[in-house]
Design a protein around this motif. Structure first.
Motif, PDB file in Angstrom:
ATOM      1  N   ARG A 198       0.901  -1.270   0.100  1.00  0.00           N
ATOM      2  CA  ARG A 198       0.183  -0.128  -0.040  1.00  0.00           C
ATOM      3  C   ARG A 198       0.749   1.324   0.114  1.00  0.00           C
ATOM      4  O   ARG A 198       1.740   1.575   0.837  1.00  0.00           O
ATOM      5  CB  ARG A 198      -1.081   0.005   1.244  1.00  0.00           C
ATOM      6  CG  ARG A 198      -1.907  -1.183   1.341  1.00  0.00           C
ATOM      7  CD  ARG A 198      -2.941  -0.922   2.402  1.00  0.00           C
ATOM      8  NE  ARG A 198      -3.658  -2.129   2.691  1.00  0.00           N
ATOM      9  CZ  ARG A 198      -3.631  -2.786   3.781  1.00  0.00           C
ATOM     10  NH1 ARG A 198      -2.691  -2.532   4.733  1.00  0.00           N
ATOM     11  NH2 ARG A 198      -4.528  -4.084   4.002  1.00  0.00           N
ATOM     12  N   PHE A 199       0.628   2.026  -1.077  1.00  0.00           N
ATOM     13  CA  PHE A 199       1.362   3.545  -0.903  1.00  0.00           C
ATOM     14  C   PHE A 199       0.455   4.433  -1.648  1.00  0.00           C
ATOM     15  O   PHE A 199      -0.625   4.125  -2.203  1.00  0.00           O
ATOM     16  CB  PHE A 199       2.551   3.253  -1.823  1.00  0.00           C
ATOM     17  CG  PHE A 199       2.529   2.810  -3.021  1.00  0.00           C
ATOM     18  CD1 PHE A 199       2.603   3.519  -3.976  1.00  0.00           C
ATOM     19  CD2 PHE A 199       2.509   1.302  -3.251  1.00  0.00           C
ATOM     20  CE1 PHE A 199       2.382   3.146  -5.636  1.00  0.00           C
ATOM     21  CE2 PHE A 199       2.697   0.873  -4.606  1.00  0.00           C
ATOM     22  CZ  PHE A 199       2.286   1.611  -5.753  1.00  0.00           C
ATOM     23  N   VAL A 200       0.868   5.575  -1.789  1.00  0.00           N
ATOM     24  CA  VAL A 200       0.125   6.719  -2.283  1.00  0.00           C
ATOM     25  C   VAL A 200       0.815   7.089  -3.544  1.00  0.00           C
ATOM     26  O   VAL A 200       1.969   7.477  -3.666  1.00  0.00           O
ATOM     27  CB  VAL A 200       0.113   7.954  -1.258  1.00  0.00           C
ATOM     28  CG1 VAL A 200      -0.897   9.062  -1.862  1.00  0.00           C
ATOM     29  CG2 VAL A 200      -0.652   7.634   0.071  1.00  0.00           C
ATOM     30  N   HIS A 201       0.003   7.276  -4.548  1.00  0.00           N
ATOM     31  CA  HIS A 201       0.402   7.799  -6.015  1.00  0.00           C
ATOM     32  C   HIS A 201      -0.843   8.468  -6.772  1.00  0.00           C
ATOM     33  O   HIS A 201      -2.081   7.889  -6.694  1.00  0.00           O
ATOM     34  CB  HIS A 201       0.818   6.605  -6.849  1.00  0.00           C
ATOM     35  CG  HIS A 201       1.260   7.080  -8.281  1.00  0.00           C
ATOM     36  ND1 HIS A 201       0.654   6.420  -9.356  1.00  0.00           N
ATOM     37  CD2 HIS A 201       2.189   7.801  -8.677  1.00  0.00           C
ATOM     38  CE1 HIS A 201       1.321   7.082 -10.410  1.00  0.00           C
ATOM     39  NE2 HIS A 201       2.078   7.740  -9.981  1.00  0.00           N
ATOM     40  N   GLN A 202      -0.463   9.731  -7.118  1.00  0.00           N
ATOM     41  CA  GLN A 202      -1.335  10.448  -7.869  1.00  0.00           C
ATOM     42  C   GLN A 202      -2.502  10.803  -6.916  1.00  0.00           C
ATOM     43  O   GLN A 202      -3.851  10.738  -7.446  1.00  0.00           O
ATOM     44  CB  GLN A 202      -1.792   9.904  -9.171  1.00  0.00           C
ATOM     45  CG  GLN A 202      -0.378  10.124 -10.098  1.00  0.00           C
ATOM     46  CD  GLN A 202      -1.038   9.715 -11.571  1.00  0.00           C
ATOM     47  OE1 GLN A 202      -1.897   9.043 -11.874  1.00  0.00           O
ATOM     48  NE2 GLN A 202      -0.062  10.338 -12.466  1.00  0.00           N
ATOM     49  N   GLY A 203      -2.536  11.009  -5.745  1.00  0.00           N
ATOM     50  CA  GLY A 203      -3.541  11.225  -4.705  1.00  0.00           C
ATOM     51  C   GLY A 203      -4.632  10.213  -4.347  1.00  0.00           C
ATOM     52  O   GLY A 203      -5.601  10.283  -3.661  1.00  0.00           O
ATOM     53  N   GLN A 204      -4.162   9.092  -4.795  1.00  0.00           N
ATOM     54  CA  GLN A 204      -4.803   7.815  -4.327  1.00  0.00           C
ATOM     55  C   GLN A 204      -4.082   6.849  -3.660  1.00  0.00           C
ATOM     56  O   GLN A 204      -2.655   6.709  -3.855  1.00  0.00           O
ATOM     57  CB  GLN A 204      -5.280   7.182  -5.618  1.00  0.00           C
ATOM     58  CG  GLN A 204      -6.348   8.089  -6.364  1.00  0.00           C
ATOM     59  CD  GLN A 204      -7.532   8.498  -5.773  1.00  0.00           C
ATOM     60  OE1 GLN A 204      -8.303   7.617  -5.092  1.00  0.00           O
ATOM     61  NE2 GLN A 204      -7.952   9.769  -5.868  1.00  0.00           N
ATOM     62  N   ILE A 205      -4.742   6.046  -2.635  1.00  0.00           N
ATOM     63  CA  ILE A 205      -3.855   4.991  -1.966  1.00  0.00           C
ATOM     64  C   ILE A 205      -4.055   3.709  -3.028  1.00  0.00           C
ATOM     65  O   ILE A 205      -5.193   3.250  -3.306  1.00  0.00           O
ATOM     66  CB  ILE A 205      -4.508   4.730  -0.715  1.00  0.00           C
ATOM     67  CG1 ILE A 205      -4.241   5.797   0.239  1.00  0.00           C
ATOM     68  CG2 ILE A 205      -3.947   3.287  -0.068  1.00  0.00           C
ATOM     69  CD1 ILE A 205      -4.870   5.417   1.618  1.00  0.00           C
ATOM     70  N   GLN A 206      -2.752   3.292  -3.527  1.00  0.00           N
ATOM     71  CA  GLN A 206      -2.866   2.149  -4.147  1.00  0.00           C
ATOM     72  C   GLN A 206      -2.470   1.021  -3.659  1.00  0.00           C
ATOM     73  O   GLN A 206      -1.710   1.054  -2.544  1.00  0.00           O
ATOM     74  CB  GLN A 206      -1.642   2.295  -5.194  1.00  0.00           C
ATOM     75  CG  GLN A 206      -1.587   3.518  -5.761  1.00  0.00           C
ATOM     76  CD  GLN A 206      -2.555   3.802  -7.207  1.00  0.00           C
ATOM     77  OE1 GLN A 206      -2.912   2.780  -7.384  1.00  0.00           O
ATOM     78  NE2 GLN A 206      -3.017   4.976  -7.109  1.00  0.00           N
ATOM     79  N   GLU A 207      -3.196  -0.237  -3.896  1.00  0.00           N
ATOM     80  CA  GLU A 207      -3.118  -1.685  -3.343  1.00  0.00           C
ATOM     81  C   GLU A 207      -2.514  -2.422  -4.585  1.00  0.00           C
ATOM     82  O   GLU A 207      -3.250  -2.642  -5.643  1.00  0.00           O
ATOM     83  CB  GLU A 207      -4.321  -2.199  -2.680  1.00  0.00           C
ATOM     84  CG  GLU A 207      -4.526  -1.465  -1.279  1.00  0.00           C
ATOM     85  CD  GLU A 207      -5.531  -2.158  -0.548  1.00  0.00           C
ATOM     86  OE1 GLU A 207      -5.925  -3.506  -0.901  1.00  0.00           O
ATOM     87  OE2 GLU A 207      -5.873  -1.834   0.600  1.00  0.00           O
ATOM     88  N   VAL A 208      -1.469  -3.124  -4.196  1.00  0.00           N
ATOM     89  CA  VAL A 208      -0.767  -3.821  -5.374  1.00  0.00           C
ATOM     90  C   VAL A 208      -0.571  -5.206  -4.960  1.00  0.00           C
ATOM     91  O   VAL A 208      -0.034  -5.524  -3.614  1.00  0.00           O
ATOM     92  CB  VAL A 208       0.492  -3.412  -5.693  1.00  0.00           C
ATOM     93  CG1 VAL A 208       1.162  -4.356  -6.727  1.00  0.00           C
ATOM     94  CG2 VAL A 208       0.361  -1.765  -6.302  1.00  0.00           C
ATOM     95  N   LYS A 209      -1.248  -6.355  -5.433  1.00  0.00           N
ATOM     96  CA  LYS A 209      -0.565  -7.819  -5.147  1.00  0.00           C
ATOM     97  C   LYS A 209      -0.672  -8.508  -6.481  1.00  0.00           C
ATOM     98  O   LYS A 209      -0.784  -7.954  -7.541  1.00  0.00           O
ATOM     99  CB  LYS A 209      -1.925  -8.100  -4.221  1.00  0.00           C
ATOM    100  CG  LYS A 209      -3.420  -8.033  -5.082  1.00  0.00           C
ATOM    101  CD  LYS A 209      -4.576  -8.602  -4.338  1.00  0.00           C
ATOM    102  CE  LYS A 209      -5.895  -8.542  -4.855  1.00  0.00           C
ATOM    103  NZ  LYS A 209      -7.206  -8.814  -4.186  1.00  0.00           N
ATOM    104  N   ASP A 210      -0.094  -9.716  -6.378  1.00  0.00           N
ATOM    105  CA  ASP A 210       0.010 -10.504  -7.434  1.00  0.00           C
ATOM    106  C   ASP A 210       1.099 -10.251  -8.311  1.00  0.00           C
ATOM    107  O   ASP A 210       1.078 -10.592  -9.632  1.00  0.00           O
ATOM    108  CB  ASP A 210      -1.306 -10.916  -8.223  1.00  0.00           C
ATOM    109  CG  ASP A 210      -2.382 -11.679  -7.356  1.00  0.00           C
ATOM    110  OD1 ASP A 210      -2.227 -12.242  -6.340  1.00  0.00           O
ATOM    111  OD2 ASP A 210      -3.600 -11.189  -7.668  1.00  0.00           O
ATOM    112  N   LEU A 211       2.003  -9.596  -8.059  1.00  0.00           N
ATOM    113  CA  LEU A 211       3.151  -9.284  -8.640  1.00  0.00           C
ATOM    114  C   LEU A 211       4.477  -9.848  -7.932  1.00  0.00           C
ATOM    115  O   LEU A 211       4.421 -10.000  -6.544  1.00  0.00           O
ATOM    116  CB  LEU A 211       3.212  -7.771  -8.809  1.00  0.00           C
ATOM    117  CG  LEU A 211       2.305  -6.923  -9.666  1.00  0.00           C
ATOM    118  CD1 LEU A 211       2.735  -5.475  -9.686  1.00  0.00           C
ATOM    119  CD2 LEU A 211       2.463  -7.596 -11.168  1.00  0.00           C
TER     120      LEU A 211
END
Length: 511
Positions: free
Chosen positions: A10-23
């Motif tokens: 979880r991190f912030v990018h372009q004003g949104q909290i991003q959630e990344v999985k399956d990478l």
């Protein structure tokens, strides 16, 4: 082992909290930007952290003050899980929302004709924007050149880019609002008080998932390391990132040191019982923080600090990581060997101290035990009032952001004209960075004279049998090492020692 449940990054990018999985955990920030986020302003040039085309800014909340702090890094070698709990700023984010006006640093690049093919431009812009955020007034051209030393241009040349770095301050000041970002970061960290455990997709040839552990306490890190002695320890990935990009290595499980609070500290240890004052530098302290602190206490190290790699590399890599890597051409080890540094090693709850001079066994081999890691390095401080004289010399084909052909950390103690102690350490001269024992013996007990210098130079040729490679020939290294010893003599001889500006072609460094 960590008791935290696996979760997305979880991190912030372009004003949104991003959630990344399956990478995969070794997915780089650059790969995610271009392939998943479809933000293609950030470019891939070298894929090894040298050219700066991939420069981005990573921001976070200062754990002590809660204030925004940021740094430039190379997106091509930063693994995506290291962004957890942080914010990512790229060249697409510099314009004010709803505005069609370029940021002053972008407009200055246009006005000063700082771009031709344009491939390197986004990286330069991000480095300039970072300078803009850190300085209210235009820095000197020398300071700008240092800040841009990790960005390479092969079309325009650097004069118009440096012009842009000064011209961007002529426009009305543009304020970068961090309040919303800090609110998001605080929310992220409050919702995830435990360290990150991230699982990548299953490998194609097995059901094994590669895992990324980011503990937040030293105790948790020590327990993880004991339970998983074969896991890869990761600090800044300025070297390990190349293993993946260039050698296509599979890293397996990864334990990340960068979030361990206790390892991010630099502590001053006062002198006691005849021992000098020391700096205890934690394993997660960045190269930039470490070298800046060392140079503040010992100004003779200022040039080696500024010439060590580049700001994005120094902002990510760590001093202890550079030592643990054990490269014979790493710049940290020769300097710290000359200072007689000591490593603090930890295995579970137990710690032991080991002189850095006893750490390296052979090429890329060291004395670490299974489940053991370097907790910190303790570096004696040579003060202006001390009898010791310290010099650090680096020889490379480029002045900035280049690997050494030869690096030297040279230290002598004088009682009047007589040498009472000597530590002469070298990188690029053997399979490991190490001291020149025969040259040291030729100095100790002798008057510091030209005759003594010649004896030490002759002994130095017996200390090392360097190899020939792409950076330098064997004979060149032997000759240069002898010349650096002579430079030490010229700068510290009892009668008419040369001033720094007499032996330095770079005025800023001489000053």
């Amino acid at each position: 082992m960590s008791t935290a449940a696996p979760r997305p990054i979880r991190f912030v990018h372009q004003g949104q909290i991003q959630e990344v999985k399956d990478l995969p955990p070794t997915t780089t920030v650059l790969q995610w930007l271009r392939e998943q986020a479809h933000c293609t302003g950030t470019k891939e040039g070298c894929a090894e952290g040298d050219c700066g085309a991939c420069t981005v800014v990573v921001g976070e909340s200062d754990p002590d003050t809660g204030a925004w702090r940021q740094k430039t890094v190379n997106a091509c070698i930063q693994f995506l899980p290291t962004l957890d709990g942080k914010a990512l700023v790229t060249v697409e984010d510099l314009q004010q929302p709803g505005s069609d006006q370029l940021h002053p640093c972008q407009q200055a690049m246009v006005d000063c004709h700082g771009s031709q093919c344009g491939f390197c431009t986004p990286g330069f812009v991000m480095s300039l924007w970072d300078v803009y955020q850190h300085h209210e007034q235009a820095p000197s051209r020398a300071d700008l050149a240092d800040a841009l030393s990790g960005n390479l241009c092969r079309c325009t040349g650097y004069r118009p880019i440096l012009d842009a770095g000064q011209k961007m301050y002529e426009a009305p000041r543009e304020v970068f609002s961090t309040s919303a970002l800090l609110s998001q970061l605080n929310s992220l960290n409050a919702s995830s008080p435990q360290g990150l455990v991230y699982e990548g997709p299953s490998c194609t040839d097995s059901d094994q998932r590669s895992r990324f552990f980011a503990p937040r306490s030293l105790a948790e890190l020590a327990a993880l390391r004991q339970a998983m002695p074969q896991a890869r320890l990761l600090a800044g990935s300025t070297d390990i990132g190349l293993w993946v990009n260039k050698q296509f290595k599979a890293l397996g499980d990864i334990i990340y040191l960068g979030n361990v609070a206790e390892l991010q500290a630099i502590m001053e240890i006062a002198s006691q019982q005849g021992q000098p004052a020391m700096l205890d530098i934690g394993a997660a302290v960045t190269l930039e923080q470490a070298w800046q602190t060392l140079a503040t206490h010992m100004p003779a190290l200022r040039e080696i600090w500024l010439r060590f790699a580049s700001p994005p590399v120094r902002n990510a890599g760590t001093l202890v990581g550079n030592l643990a890597n054990g490269s014979p051409i790493g710049d940290s080890a020769p300097i710290l060997l000359a200072l007689d540094a000591t490593l603090v090693l930890r295995q579970g709850q137990a710690t032991r101290q080991l002189p850095l001079s006893a750490f390296y066994l052979d090429y890329m081999k060291n004395t670490l035990l299974a489940g053991e890691f370097i907790q910190s390095v303790q570096v004696p401080v040579i003060g202006a009032q001390d009898a010791g004289v310290l010099r650090a010399y680096k020889i490379s084909k480029r002045r900035d952001s280049d690997i050494s052909a030869v690096c030297a950390g040279l230290y002598i103690e004088l009682d009047g004209d007589r040498i009472t102690a000597a530590r002469l350490a070298w990188g690029g001269m053997a399979a490991t960075a190490r001291r020149a024992s025969q040259a040291e013996a030729a100095l100790v007990g002798q008057n510091w004279s030209e005759a003594t210098l010649r004896q030490a130079q002759a002994a130095l040729a017996r200390d090392f049998q360097p190899m020939t490679d792409l950076r330098a020939t064997r004979d060149y290294r032997i000759k240069v090492a002898a010349n650096l010893l002579e430079r030490l003599w010229l700068e510290t001889r009892p009668i008419h020692p040369l001033r720094p500006q007499d032996v330095q072609v770079w005025p800023a460094a001489a000053a």
